[in-house]
Design an enzyme around this catalytic site. Structure first.
Site, short mmCIF file in Angstrom:
data_model
loop_
_atom_site.label_atom_id
_atom_site.label_comp_id
_atom_site.label_asym_id
_atom_site.label_seq_id
_atom_site.Cartn_x
_atom_site.Cartn_y
_atom_site.Cartn_z
N ARG A 70 23.04 13.60 -8.91
CA ARG A 70 24.47 13.92 -8.80
C ARG A 70 25.20 13.50 -10.07
O ARG A 70 26.03 14.22 -10.59
CB ARG A 70 25.03 13.19 -7.58
CG ARG A 70 26.48 13.45 -7.29
CD ARG A 70 26.90 12.77 -6.02
NE ARG A 70 26.50 11.35 -6.00
CZ ARG A 70 26.60 10.57 -4.95
NH1 ARG A 70 27.04 11.05 -3.80
NH2 ARG A 70 26.25 9.30 -5.02
N ASP A 71 24.86 12.31 -10.57
CA ASP A 71 25.51 11.75 -11.75
C ASP A 71 24.70 12.12 -13.00
O ASP A 71 23.55 11.69 -13.15
CB ASP A 71 25.61 10.22 -11.60
CG ASP A 71 26.34 9.57 -12.75
OD1 ASP A 71 25.77 9.54 -13.87
OD2 ASP A 71 27.48 9.10 -12.54
N GLU A 72 25.31 12.90 -13.88
CA GLU A 72 24.58 13.42 -15.04
C GLU A 72 24.07 12.29 -15.95
O GLU A 72 22.92 12.33 -16.40
CB GLU A 72 25.47 14.38 -15.84
CG GLU A 72 24.75 15.02 -16.98
CD GLU A 72 25.21 16.44 -17.28
OE1 GLU A 72 24.78 16.96 -18.32
OE2 GLU A 72 25.98 17.01 -16.50
N ALA A 73 24.91 11.28 -16.20
CA ALA A 73 24.51 10.18 -17.10
C ALA A 73 23.30 9.43 -16.54
O ALA A 73 22.34 9.14 -17.26
CB ALA A 73 25.68 9.23 -17.32
N ILE A 133 24.15 17.57 -3.85
CA ILE A 133 23.81 18.39 -2.69
C ILE A 133 25.00 18.57 -1.74
O ILE A 133 24.99 19.48 -0.92
CB ILE A 133 22.56 17.88 -1.93
CG1 ILE A 133 22.81 16.56 -1.21
CG2 ILE A 133 21.35 17.79 -2.85
CD1 ILE A 133 21.72 16.20 -0.20
N TYR A 153 22.06 7.14 10.91
CA TYR A 153 20.94 7.46 10.02
C TYR A 153 19.78 8.06 10.81
O TYR A 153 19.20 9.07 10.42
CB TYR A 153 20.48 6.19 9.28
CG TYR A 153 19.36 6.44 8.30
CD1 TYR A 153 19.61 7.02 7.06
CD2 TYR A 153 18.04 6.12 8.62
CE1 TYR A 153 18.58 7.26 6.16
CE2 TYR A 153 17.00 6.35 7.73
CZ TYR A 153 17.27 6.92 6.50
OH TYR A 153 16.25 7.17 5.62
N VAL A 166 19.87 9.64 13.71
CA VAL A 166 20.20 11.00 14.17
C VAL A 166 20.12 11.99 13.00
O VAL A 166 19.63 13.11 13.15
CB VAL A 166 21.58 11.04 14.84
CG1 VAL A 166 22.01 12.48 15.12
CG2 VAL A 166 21.56 10.23 16.15
#
Length: 277
Positions: free
Chosen positions: A38-41, A64, A194, A196
């Site tokens: 998610r975080d490019e760096a 996502i 979590y 479920v």
């Protein structure tokens, strides 16, 4: 990049089990490996770490929870490779046991990522899976425990071989709604968001495998869920009994099932052994 090139992709791969899976695939998969985060760096830093080990993954950003981000990734894979050979859906979240966030918020946030977003990735990427493709959804035996802690009528629904994807989505939405109305226990649900969410992932796996059998049987795509075990990761607060390398073993085994393999398919696998559902 030629569309003849083979490609494997791991979601949530900048640390933990996802990172270990990516490292192992870089060593064993004959083709390109795409590390997504998610975080490019953080994602690019993870790629650099693997490059320092003599490996050469590619990076692509993926959140996502963002459908547009998923579609951008799909378009990249289609353009660069003409599709996808291996997909490992690893991205997921868990709240700490002592987290003060109200349970209904935990339920909504956890299911949004672990179930609904994972399903969105499958919806966009399964159609571009190439013949003999392999899909691995990282689930958990917590999902099986959640199933066993559901009321009997709910258990029957989740175990039913004719449950549809729409039915499953409705059940997952109902859990979130029931937590908001503070009636989830009365409605037969367990007390683990979590659990479920991973129950949902495992049942989704069974349904998607069935769909592949109905629509693309000749392509011999194998799609499974697996439990990596209790691994020392940020998510487990480093309390786990397994290393991330040990946690990566079964996901990588499923990702690299040989082309002539016909099973496992639509199963929950732990330590390379199919679990009874």
């Amino acid at each position: 990049m030629s569309s003849c090139s083979r490609v494997a992709l791991v979601t949530g791969a900048n640390k933990g089990i996802g990172f270990a899976i990516t490292r192992d695939l870089c060593r064993k998969f004959s083709g390109d490996v795409v590390l997504t985060a998610r975080d490019e760096a953080r994602g690019r830093a993870a790629v650099q770490q693997l490059q320092a080990e003599g490996l050469s993954p590619r990076f692509h950003q993926l959140d996502i929870d963002d459908p547009q981000s998923i579609r951008a990734l799909r378009d990249f894979l289609r353009k660069e490779y003409g599709g996808l050979n291996v997909l490992v859906n690893n991205a997921g979240i868990a709240f700490r046991m002592d987290d003060p966030t109200p349970f209904d918020i935990q339920a909504e946030v956890t299911l949004k990522t672990n179930f609904f977003a994972t399903r969105n990735v499958c919806t966009e990427l399964l159609p571009i899976m190439k013949p003999h493709g392999r899909v691995v959804n990282i689930s958990s035996l917590q999902g099986l425990k959640a199933l066993e802690n559901c009321r009997e009528d709910l258990q029957e629904k989740f175990r039913c071989d004719t449950l549809t994807e729409v039915d499953l989505v409705d059940l997952m939405k109902k859990f979130v709604e029931d937590t908001k109305n503070e009636v989830h226990e009365r409605e037969g649900w367990p007390d683990s968001a979590y659990g479920v969410s991973k129950l949902g992932v495992t049942v989704l796996t069974r349904i998607l495998a069935r769909q592949l059998d109905e629509k693309r049987k000749a392509d011999r795509i194998l799609l499974n869920a697996c439990c990596p075990g209790w691994v020392k990761t940020d998510m487990a607060r480093d309390q786990g009994s397994r290393t991330v390398e040990e946690g990566a073993e079964t996901p990588v085994y499923l990702a690299l099932l040989p082309p002539d393999a016909t099973e496992p398919h639509g199963q929950l696998v732990r330590d390379k052994v199919v679990q009874t559902w």
